[in-house]
Design an enzyme around this catalytic site. Structure first.
Site, PDB file in Angstrom:
ATOM      1  N   ARG A 238      -2.419 -10.484   4.460  1.00  0.00           N
ATOM      2  CA  ARG A 238      -2.133 -10.291   5.942  1.00  0.00           C
ATOM      3  C   ARG A 238      -1.270 -11.263   6.492  1.00  0.00           C
ATOM      4  O   ARG A 238      -1.041 -12.419   6.080  1.00  0.00           O
ATOM      5  CB  ARG A 238      -3.623 -10.683   6.958  1.00  0.00           C
ATOM      6  CG  ARG A 238      -4.596  -9.228   6.791  1.00  0.00           C
ATOM      7  CD  ARG A 238      -4.003  -8.488   7.736  1.00  0.00           C
ATOM      8  NE  ARG A 238      -5.060  -7.270   7.947  1.00  0.00           N
ATOM      9  CZ  ARG A 238      -4.760  -6.110   7.026  1.00  0.00           C
ATOM     10  NH1 ARG A 238      -4.046  -6.364   6.039  1.00  0.00           N
ATOM     11  NH2 ARG A 238      -5.746  -5.213   7.291  1.00  0.00           N
ATOM     12  N   GLU A 267       3.906  -8.419  12.621  1.00  0.00           N
ATOM     13  CA  GLU A 267       4.420  -7.157  12.264  1.00  0.00           C
ATOM     14  C   GLU A 267       3.998  -5.880  13.287  1.00  0.00           C
ATOM     15  O   GLU A 267       3.112  -5.989  13.916  1.00  0.00           O
ATOM     16  CB  GLU A 267       3.560  -6.750  10.783  1.00  0.00           C
ATOM     17  CG  GLU A 267       2.339  -6.317  10.735  1.00  0.00           C
ATOM     18  CD  GLU A 267       1.928  -6.226   9.232  1.00  0.00           C
ATOM     19  OE1 GLU A 267       2.093  -6.961   8.364  1.00  0.00           O
ATOM     20  OE2 GLU A 267       1.317  -5.084   9.108  1.00  0.00           O
ATOM     21  N   HIS A 285       4.261  -3.402   4.657  1.00  0.00           N
ATOM     22  CA  HIS A 285       3.105  -3.086   4.690  1.00  0.00           C
ATOM     23  C   HIS A 285       2.668  -1.828   3.894  1.00  0.00           C
ATOM     24  O   HIS A 285       2.065  -1.134   4.296  1.00  0.00           O
ATOM     25  CB  HIS A 285       2.330  -3.071   6.004  1.00  0.00           C
ATOM     26  CG  HIS A 285       0.935  -3.686   5.860  1.00  0.00           C
ATOM     27  ND1 HIS A 285       0.317  -4.349   6.892  1.00  0.00           N
ATOM     28  CD2 HIS A 285      -0.103  -3.425   5.043  1.00  0.00           C
ATOM     29  CE1 HIS A 285      -1.071  -4.188   6.705  1.00  0.00           C
ATOM     30  NE2 HIS A 285      -1.377  -4.067   5.362  1.00  0.00           N
TER      31      HIS A 285
HETATM   32  C1  8YV Z   1      -3.718  -0.551   4.920  1.00  0.00           C
HETATM   33  C2  8YV Z   1      -4.365  -2.947   4.577  1.00  0.00           C
HETATM   34  O1  8YV Z   1      -2.553   0.249   4.587  1.00  0.00           O
HETATM   35  O2  8YV Z   1      -6.489  -1.993   3.652  1.00  0.00           O
HETATM   36  C3  8YV Z   1      -6.066  -2.864   4.401  1.00  0.00           C
HETATM   37  O3  8YV Z   1      -6.506  -3.589   5.128  1.00  0.00           O
HETATM   38  O4  8YV Z   1      -3.892  -3.848   4.878  1.00  0.00           O
HETATM   39  C4  8YV Z   1      -3.762  -1.583   3.994  1.00  0.00           C
HETATM   40  O5  8YV Z   1      -4.158  -1.241   2.923  1.00  0.00           O
HETATM   41  C5  8YV Z   1      -3.028  -0.734   6.333  1.00  0.00           C
HETATM   42  O6  8YV Z   1      -3.957  -1.745   6.872  1.00  0.00           O
HETATM   43  C6  8YV Z   1      -3.363   0.653   7.199  1.00  0.00           C
HETATM   44  O7  8YV Z   1      -4.629   0.656   7.822  1.00  0.00           O
END
Ligand code: 8YV
Length: 321
Positions: A238, A267, A285
């Site tokens: 993150r 972001e 991401h």
């Molecule tokens: C997602 C992510 O693609 O699952 C998570 O926490 O960071 C990613 O896999 C993104 O957050 C879309 O919701």
């Protein structure tokens, strides 16, 4: 027949997901994938019993307060730091996420970034495309070894373990740091160390921590200074776990070898400095972005919603209390 619960799906989802949900919910979908302001989101969510959100939706107390009928929030992500769990707990709102289905794809992505960063794939490709390649030279784009190197994994959950399993094929020494010792450390051949020791010894550092107030800026100027000048830093976890401004300074000054980043503090806005430093690989991401993984995430979010509507146990609930 009782009225079906009202569901808002905030982002475009695969058609099969809508098909799965339609018999159970009265749906407002966003198949045009329009961008909504927080006020527009709150307005559309106001009369809803259920929300299907993603990690880029901010589900804060203000939004929750604007939805008096809300009973369940299903996020199509494993991370849930975008949801105010305390506010959900107080209101008795159920929350679910999507673990497991994205573990392997996200671990693959950590390796894609690690390899690209260590071997300067993007930097050399840009140079080639710009027409600079006139002749071969012994010292062109010298990178860091991956095989036989020391890998440091910060956060040894499901994705961290999947990253570690892949490292064995590269004959790497594996160090990890985590809140508690991992039960599978012997199977992974991973050694439990403190964070500072990991940063000092690792040739490649992979961040796989969940974001929280406690993990905010886990990697800042002090930590970057502990790393080897040749080391790479990979963040697939993150934004906010890394202090991006401090990272830009470290990259500019050559205090670390390079970084591979899939996530950013603000972001989709990036610290402008990141775009100017050559020794960083930047992706938007896409850690879980394989077809099977993203469909798996969306279907799992839908399965949680259907279970809730049917009064069944949720497949992957998040503890809010
Ligand atoms: C997602 C992510 O693609 O699952 C998570 O926490 O960071 C990613 O896999 C993104 O957050 C879309 O919701």
């Amino acid at each position: 027949m009782a009225a079906r619960p009202k569901l808002l799906i905030t982002r475009q989802v695969f058609d099969e997901v809508i098909d799965h949900l339609s018999p159970h919910f009265d749906i407002i979908a966003n198949q045009a994938d329009d961008e909504w302001t927080p006020a527009e989101l709150a307005q559309r969510a106001a009369d809803r019993d259920a929300l299907f959100v993603v990690a880029s939706d901010r589900v804060d107390r203000a939004l929750i307060d604007a939805c008096p009928s809300l009973k369940i929030i299903a996020t199509g992500s494993v991370g849930y730091n975008h949801i105010d769990l305390k506010a959900c707990h107080e209101r008795g709102i159920t929350v679910s996420n999507t673990p497991d289905v994205l573990t392997e794809a996200t671990a693959d992505m950590a390796w894609a970034l690690l390899m690209a960063t260590a071997r300067r794939i993007c930097e050399s490709e840009h140079w080639l495309r710009a027409g600079h390649w006139q002749r071969w030279a012994f010292d062109q784009f010298l990178g860091a070894d991956v095989h036989g190197a020391t890998l440091g994994i910060l956060g040894m959950g499901r994705i961290g373990s999947a990253v570690a399993r892949r490292a064995r094929g590269f004959d790497m020494k594996i160090l990890y740091s985590n809140r508690s010792r991992a039960a599978n450390e012997a199977e992974l051949g991973a050694h439990f160390v403190g964070k500072d020791e990991l940063l000092e010894q690792a040739d490649h550092v992979v961040l796989v921590l969940p974001y929280s107030a406690q993990t905010h800026h886990t990697i800042g100027a002090r930590e970057l200074a502990l790393m080897k000048p040749t080391a790479t830093l990979i963040n697939i976890a993150r934004g906010g776990i890394v202090d991006d401004a401090a990272l830009v300074q470290a990259l500019r000054a050559g205090r670390i070898g390079g970084a591979g980043l899939d996530v950013y503090e603000n972001e989709p806005a990036l610290d402008a400095g990141l775009l100017d430093v050559p020794n960083v690989v930047l992706t938007p991401h896409i850690g879980s972005a394989t077809r099977s993984s993203r469909i798996g995430m969306a279907i799992l979010a839908a399965r949680n919603l259907v279970a809730f509507a049917s009064g069944a146990a949720l497949p992957t609930p998040v503890a809010t209390g």
